[in-house]
Design a protein around this motif. Structure first.
Motif, PDB file in Angstrom:
ATOM      1  N   PRO A  72       0.808  -1.233   0.000  1.00 31.37           N
ATOM      2  CA  PRO A  72       0.000   0.000   0.000  1.00 31.37           C
ATOM      3  C   PRO A  72       0.834   1.272   0.000  1.00 31.37           C
ATOM      4  O   PRO A  72       0.317   2.337  -0.338  1.00 31.37           O
ATOM      5  N   VAL A  73       2.100   1.184   0.418  1.00 33.08           N
ATOM      6  CA  VAL A  73       2.917   2.405   0.473  1.00 33.08           C
ATOM      7  C   VAL A  73       3.960   2.445  -0.646  1.00 33.08           C
ATOM      8  O   VAL A  73       4.866   3.274  -0.627  1.00 33.08           O
ATOM      9  N   ASP A  74       3.814   1.548  -1.619  1.00 34.06           N
ATOM     10  CA  ASP A  74       4.696   1.565  -2.795  1.00 34.06           C
ATOM     11  C   ASP A  74       6.175   1.417  -2.388  1.00 34.06           C
ATOM     12  O   ASP A  74       7.048   2.112  -2.913  1.00 34.06           O
ATOM     13  N   ALA A  75       6.428   0.473  -1.452  1.00 34.39           N
ATOM     14  CA  ALA A  75       7.794   0.320  -0.950  1.00 34.39           C
ATOM     15  C   ALA A  75       8.652  -0.584  -1.826  1.00 34.39           C
ATOM     16  O   ALA A  75       9.810  -0.822  -1.503  1.00 34.39           O
ATOM     17  N   TYR A  76       8.094  -1.117  -2.905  1.00 34.44           N
ATOM     18  CA  TYR A  76       8.871  -1.958  -3.819  1.00 34.44           C
ATOM     19  C   TYR A  76       9.059  -1.241  -5.143  1.00 34.44           C
ATOM     20  O   TYR A  76       8.175  -0.491  -5.578  1.00 34.44           O
ATOM     21  N   VAL A  86      13.339  -4.553  -5.883  1.00 36.68           N
ATOM     22  CA  VAL A  86      14.015  -4.010  -4.696  1.00 36.68           C
ATOM     23  C   VAL A  86      12.971  -3.586  -3.662  1.00 36.68           C
ATOM     24  O   VAL A  86      11.964  -2.951  -4.004  1.00 36.68           O
ATOM     25  N   HIS A  87      13.205  -3.968  -2.422  1.00 36.32           N
ATOM     26  CA  HIS A  87      12.346  -3.523  -1.322  1.00 36.32           C
ATOM     27  C   HIS A  87      13.015  -2.355  -0.612  1.00 36.32           C
ATOM     28  O   HIS A  87      14.166  -2.467  -0.171  1.00 36.32           O
ATOM     29  N   HIS A  88      12.315  -1.229  -0.540  1.00 38.10           N
ATOM     30  CA  HIS A  88      12.870  -0.034   0.110  1.00 38.10           C
ATOM     31  C   HIS A  88      12.373  -0.030   1.557  1.00 38.10           C
ATOM     32  O   HIS A  88      11.287   0.464   1.851  1.00 38.10           O
ATOM     33  N   GLN A  91      10.680   2.789   3.616  1.00 33.95           N
ATOM     34  CA  GLN A  91       9.306   3.232   3.318  1.00 33.95           C
ATOM     35  C   GLN A  91       8.258   2.292   3.911  1.00 33.95           C
ATOM     36  O   GLN A  91       7.081   2.639   4.000  1.00 33.95           O
ATOM     37  N   CYS A  92       8.680   1.084   4.267  1.00 28.75           N
ATOM     38  CA  CYS A  92       7.752   0.033   4.700  1.00 28.75           C
ATOM     39  C   CYS A  92       7.117   0.383   6.045  1.00 28.75           C
ATOM     40  O   CYS A  92       7.794   0.871   6.943  1.00 28.75           O
ATOM     41  N   ILE A  93       5.790   0.124   6.163  1.00 29.04           N
ATOM     42  CA  ILE A  93       5.118   0.378   7.448  1.00 29.04           C
ATOM     43  C   ILE A  93       4.818  -0.940   8.186  1.00 29.04           C
ATOM     44  O   ILE A  93       4.117  -0.948   9.191  1.00 29.04           O
ATOM     45  N   GLY A  94       5.324  -2.049   7.630  1.00 28.41           N
ATOM     46  CA  GLY A  94       5.177  -3.330   8.339  1.00 28.41           C
ATOM     47  C   GLY A  94       3.758  -3.859   8.392  1.00 28.41           C
ATOM     48  O   GLY A  94       3.353  -4.420   9.408  1.00 28.41           O
TER      49      GLY A  94
HETATM   50  S1  SF4 Z   1       5.029  -5.019   4.866  1.00 29.08           S
HETATM   51 FE1  SF4 Z   1       6.005  -3.161   4.067  1.00 29.08          FE
HETATM   52  S2  SF4 Z   1       6.685  -3.685   2.014  1.00 29.08           S
HETATM   53 FE2  SF4 Z   1       5.229  -5.268   2.646  1.00 29.08          FE
HETATM   54  S3  SF4 Z   1       3.252  -4.568   1.822  1.00 29.08           S
HETATM   55 FE3  SF4 Z   1       3.389  -3.775   3.923  1.00 29.08          FE
HETATM   56  S4  SF4 Z   1       4.290  -1.733   3.733  1.00 29.08           S
HETATM   57 FE4  SF4 Z   1       4.652  -2.790   1.776  1.00 29.08          FE
END
Ligand code: SF4
Ligand code: SF4
Lengths: 190, 264
Positions: A72-76, A86-88, A91-94
């Protein structure tokens, strides 16, 4: 076809020594229990011989990555120059959505960072002219790096038994399947 | 579902479906009637908004970094989760406005339609390719049936006497539909691939699955048929049953990566 890097897993050569998995762990020092590359023994229903065969698996750097689509946060992101996914992490919110959605179980949850993480195909090493740590470590050359734009092995398969068939994702890993050994029995010896 | 058991999401999905169910049931039972809202319309709509808002707050606790939650709406182009976050945020506002304005008909219809779309989007979030058993319309069907069951049950606390028989009929229909859906789906999985079969076996072996079937569906059905009304305590039983069913959905739906190296 554009350049698309991927792993070539030669199950005929792999001896299941786990060196690739250890090299990954050594390179990135993941938290205990967080595994980016794992060596899976083929189950008996697929490889019915007492000498086991193995697949060394990590992220497949898919053409249409489920992880990238669902985040949802476009972290890839998918690198345009070589197709590495690539996983950034910053930016990831877990939220765990990529972990749930990747059919190959590649993204893992880092309990310390409270964010996801996964195999990066060692893009920093590649950019420095080195092989990925796992590829460099394999003692039998069972794990190699390929570019699907130039790779032309007619014997290679994309979805061997034991590897979920997800055509829409189009994973970039290719395999040489393990062969059962030829067993010759002497009739005159009991 | 792997990797972990996500209690906040269990609570969020159930509460959000209860709130949407209330909305749908209000729109249904006031359809075609005089434009006058029910006497308790305001409190009912504010209750829906409150339940959904509570669910949203609980859902934040499953994030590793809840402070980043506002960014969860930036990937609308492909991420169903972004669409869900945006839609549920708008829905809670729409429910609250409908309550404050006394359930104006146009807003009631808009909220009910948005609720249905939200259920569909929520169903898509839980239908990724990694869960072959539910990589289809089943999550939406599960969520819709749950919304109607919880909505009809909870609405009986608010609806006037003359509309109780309507709610009772809807509840009976939804309980029968739910019973069929939740019993037949695992049977169909038994005829699917290895991961689907593992899912079916895990469901049938789960006490929570049978608690959902028994306490959340069969018992309420028998009670409503026997006393021919919705007793005031029944929505609590329905909620408990739905929570059991949702726990099974999260815990026992098998991920395709559990059998790497084996038959998929
Ligand atoms: S865990 Fe992180 S990288 Fe994975 S979908 Fe959620 S925000 Fe995106
Ligand atoms: S294997 Fe999984 S994590 Fe890797 S690119 Fe494909 S979907 Fe994403």
């Amino acid at each position: 076809m554009k350049k698309q890097l991927g792993f070539y897993v030669d199950a005929k050569r792999c001896i299941g020594c786990f060196t690739c998995a250890m090299a990954c762990k050594n390179q990135y020092q993941q938290e205990p229990g967080v595994i980016w590359r794992q060596v899976y023994p083929l189950k008996e229903e697929i490889y019915p011989h007492h000498e086991r065969a193995f697949y060394s698996l990590a992220c497949n750097h898919c053409e249409h990555p489920a992880c990238l689509e669902v985040c949802p946060v476009d972290a890839y992101s998918k690198r345009p120059q070589d197709g590495i996914v690539v996983h950034h992490q910053e930016q990831c919110i877990g939220c765990g959505n990529c972990i749930r959605s990747c059919p190959y179980g590649a993204p893992r949850f880092n309990p310390v960072q409270k964010r996801a993480e996964k195999c990066s195909l060692c893009w920093q090493r590649l950019d420095a002219g080195l092989d990925p740590a796992c590829v460099a470590s394999c003692p039998t050359n069972a794990l190699t790096l390929i570019d699907l734009a130039t790779f032309a092995d007619p014997g290679a398969v994309q979805f061997p038994p034991g590897f979920p068939k997800m055509g829409r994702l189009n994973p970039s890993t290719r395999f040489r399947q393990a062969e059962l050994p030829k067993i010759i029995k002497r009739e005159d010896v009991s | 579902m792997t990797p972990s058991f996500e209690l906040p999401l269990v609570i969020f999905t159930i509460l959000s479906q209860q709130a949407i169910g209330l909305t749908l049931l209000y729109a249904l039972r006031t359809a075609g009637r005089s434009a006058r809202p029910e006497p308790s319309a305001r409190i009912q709509w504010l209750a829906s908004a409150g339940i959904l808002a509570l669910g949203l707050v609980v859902s934040l606790t499953h994030l590793g970094h809840p402070e980043g939650a506002p960014r969860a709406v930036i990937h609308l182009s492909t991420a169903w989760l972004s669409r869900e976050a945006l839609l549920f945020g708008l829905l809670v506002a729409l429910m609250a406005v409908t309550g404050f304005l006394g359930a104006v008909r146009a807003l009631v219809i808009a909220a009910a339609a948005a609720g249905l779309v939200a259920l569909f989007v929520q169903g898509m979030v839980y239908a990724p390719p990694s869960f072959p058993a539910v990589n289809n319309a089943l999550p939406f069907a599960f969520f819709l049936v749950t919304a109607i069951i919880l909505g009809a049950g909870t609405a009986s606390w608010f609806a006037p006497q003359d509309r109780q028989p309507f709610l009772r009929r809807i509840l009976v229909g939804a309980l029968v539909a739910g019973l069929l859906l939740f019993l037949i789906s695992p049977c169909i999985w038994l005829s699917g691939g290895a991961i689907m079969r593992l899912t079916a076996v895990a469901y049938f072996a789960s006490t929570l699955y049978w608690a959902h079937i028994g306490v959340g569906l069969i018992l309420p059905l028998l009670v409503v048929l026997a006393v021919r009304r919705i007793p005031v305590w029944l929505p609590v039983l329905l909620l408990a049953g739905a929570l059991c069913g949702r726990l099974v959905f999260y815990v026992d739906t098998v991920h395709s990566a559990v059998n790497l190296g084996g038959v998929y």
